[in-house]
Scaffold this active site. Structure first.
Site, PDB file in Angstrom:
ATOM      1  N   ASP A 252      78.635  65.541 -81.184  1.00  0.00           N
ATOM      2  CA  ASP A 252      77.257  65.845 -80.785  1.00  0.00           C
ATOM      3  C   ASP A 252      76.304  65.399 -81.898  1.00  0.00           C
ATOM      4  O   ASP A 252      76.098  64.205 -82.098  1.00  0.00           O
ATOM      5  CB  ASP A 252      77.149  67.336 -80.499  1.00  0.00           C
ATOM      6  CG  ASP A 252      75.787  67.749 -79.939  1.00  0.00           C
ATOM      7  OD1 ASP A 252      74.876  66.919 -79.912  1.00  0.00           O
ATOM      8  OD2 ASP A 252      75.628  68.908 -79.545  1.00  0.00           O
TER       9      ASP A 252
ATOM     10  N   TYR B 246      67.440  69.974 -86.953  1.00  0.00           N
ATOM     11  CA  TYR B 246      66.510  69.358 -86.004  1.00  0.00           C
ATOM     12  C   TYR B 246      65.238  68.908 -86.702  1.00  0.00           C
ATOM     13  O   TYR B 246      64.688  67.844 -86.392  1.00  0.00           O
ATOM     14  CB  TYR B 246      66.166  70.357 -84.890  1.00  0.00           C
ATOM     15  CG  TYR B 246      67.298  70.583 -83.925  1.00  0.00           C
ATOM     16  CD1 TYR B 246      67.368  69.881 -82.732  1.00  0.00           C
ATOM     17  CD2 TYR B 246      68.306  71.499 -84.211  1.00  0.00           C
ATOM     18  CE1 TYR B 246      68.404  70.084 -81.847  1.00  0.00           C
ATOM     19  CE2 TYR B 246      69.354  71.704 -83.332  1.00  0.00           C
ATOM     20  CZ  TYR B 246      69.401  70.989 -82.151  1.00  0.00           C
ATOM     21  OH  TYR B 246      70.433  71.180 -81.276  1.00  0.00           O
TER      22      TYR B 246
ATOM     23  N   HIS C 272      78.080  69.651 -71.344  1.00  0.00           N
ATOM     24  CA  HIS C 272      77.781  69.301 -72.731  1.00  0.00           C
ATOM     25  C   HIS C 272      78.923  69.619 -73.690  1.00  0.00           C
ATOM     26  O   HIS C 272      79.109  68.925 -74.683  1.00  0.00           O
ATOM     27  CB  HIS C 272      76.523  70.054 -73.163  1.00  0.00           C
ATOM     28  CG  HIS C 272      76.017  69.687 -74.519  1.00  0.00           C
ATOM     29  ND1 HIS C 272      75.594  68.419 -74.832  1.00  0.00           N
ATOM     30  CD2 HIS C 272      75.880  70.420 -75.659  1.00  0.00           C
ATOM     31  CE1 HIS C 272      75.198  68.384 -76.097  1.00  0.00           C
ATOM     32  NE2 HIS C 272      75.371  69.579 -76.618  1.00  0.00           N
TER      33      HIS C 272
END
Length: 358
Positions: free
Chosen positions: A165, A271, A323
């Site tokens: 990921d 992030y 996911h």
């Protein structure tokens, strides 16, 4: 920490909820009350902690990061009995962890004449799980790459396969070709039923599920002060393809964040720090890449867009899955990896001296 957690859960209060709201406004109130009660009175972290320690061979190692000093990195490392096994680095994302490798680890390391075998490494990214977090600002893509690569070098793997990921994005440093040109080509070539469903899934995510990304990439510290249980539980349910999460499985994933070495806030900052890096990922790599398409992934683009990179040598399209493929569909994902490196594949023996076969 267990005592403090139970005390906090004992004092938990809950908001109201509109009638028949379901998942329309977020995590349902009834689910939150049930999970909170179980976390406080019934969930046995020590039992699951013992299971993790027994099932996963785990280690820590100091990794020097240029400009950031040494970080103590936690990782899983399980070797195949095949001496020619292919080194494989599994990189989790958020809200995942090294736990995701649990189901696929015995399958990947198994030795058999009909498929390649792998030496598997699954690190906890800095700031996640039991890895130390950076203490300075600016820990971006280059630093995550440096940590992962230096770890593999330290384990004796100068070349290896990788994917995942956040970690997969960082390590592959990939962007999917010329998307505007691909889009124009599809104005003349109709989408298949599968591709239409993928576009709808992507539209749903961008419209209804992308708020977390905006928050975590702009003001992650604010979010860290709020509720962890509902925030992660929502993703586990909505990002999977009707996967039957048990309450204890949910609580184990979330407990790992609660008890993480650096605390829940550290994992959110990736992030913020990688926001600029992801806007310009550089040139597409020439290293052969395989792609597994699962229909309930968050961004499901037409395969032809990915093929514009000219380095995709293997792709497989699944009927179910989302996911967290390593958790939802471990056997299917492992078969894809095995096919990617199998005899006759363009990626066969791509790691020098390591064919994967006994």
């Amino acid at each position: 920490k267990l005592t403090a957690l139970r005390a906090k859960l004992e004092l938990a209060t809950f908001p109201d909820e509109l009638e028949d709201a379901g998942w329309k406004y977020g995590s349902p109130l009834a689910d939150m009350k049930r999970l909170t009660k179980r976390w406080r009175t019934e969930y046995d972290w020590r039992k699951h902690e013992k299971e993790i320690n027994e099932e996963l061979p785990m280690f820590t190692r100091d990794i020097d990061v240029d400009g950031f000093g040494a970080l103590n990195i936690h990782y899983v490392h399980k070797k195949s009995k095949s001496v020619d096994a292919i080194p494989l680095l599994f990189c989790h994302g958020w809200p995942g962890s090294f736990l995701e490798v649990g189901k696929i680890l015995p399958l990947l390391t198994a030795s058999a004449p009909e498929h390649p075998s792998f030496h598997v490494v699954a690190l906890s990214l800095p700031g996640f799980g039991f890895s130390e977090a950076p203490r300075k600002q600016g820990f971006g893509m280059n630093q995550y790459v440096e940590v992962a690569h230096k770890l593999m070098i330290a384990l004796g793997y100068n070349e290896y396969g990788t994917g995942g990921d956040w970690g997969g994005l960082v390590m592959l440093n990939h962007r999917a070709g010329n998307r505007p040109l691909s889009f124009l080509s599809f104005l003349l070539t109709p989408w298949t039923i599968e591709e239409k469903a993928g576009i709808e899934r992507t539209k749903w995510f961008r419209t209804n599920g992308y708020g977390y990304f905006t928050q975590q990439s702009t003001q992650p510290q604010t979010l860290a002060l709020l509720a962890l249980l509902g925030w992660i539980y929502e993703k586990l349910v909505l990002w999977t393809d009707n996967y039957n999460w048990s309450d204890d499985e949910v609580l184990m994933w979330i407990s790992l964040y609660w008890f993480s070495r650096a605390g829940p806030a550290a994992s959110l900052r990736i992030y913020f720090e990688l926001r600029g890096d992801c806007e310009d990922l550089g040139r597409s790599p020439t290293i052969p890449m395989g792609a597994s398409f699962f229909p309930k992934e968050l961004i499901v683009l037409p395969a032809a867009w990915l093929r514009m990179s000219n380095n995709v040598v293997f792709e497989f399209h699944h009927k179910t899955g989302g996911h967290f493929a390593a958790t939802e569909r471990p056997e299917e994902l492992v078969r894809d990896v095995q096919k990617m490196f199998a005899k006759g594949s363009p990626a066969f023996a791509i790691v020098p001296g390591r064919t994967g076969y006994a």
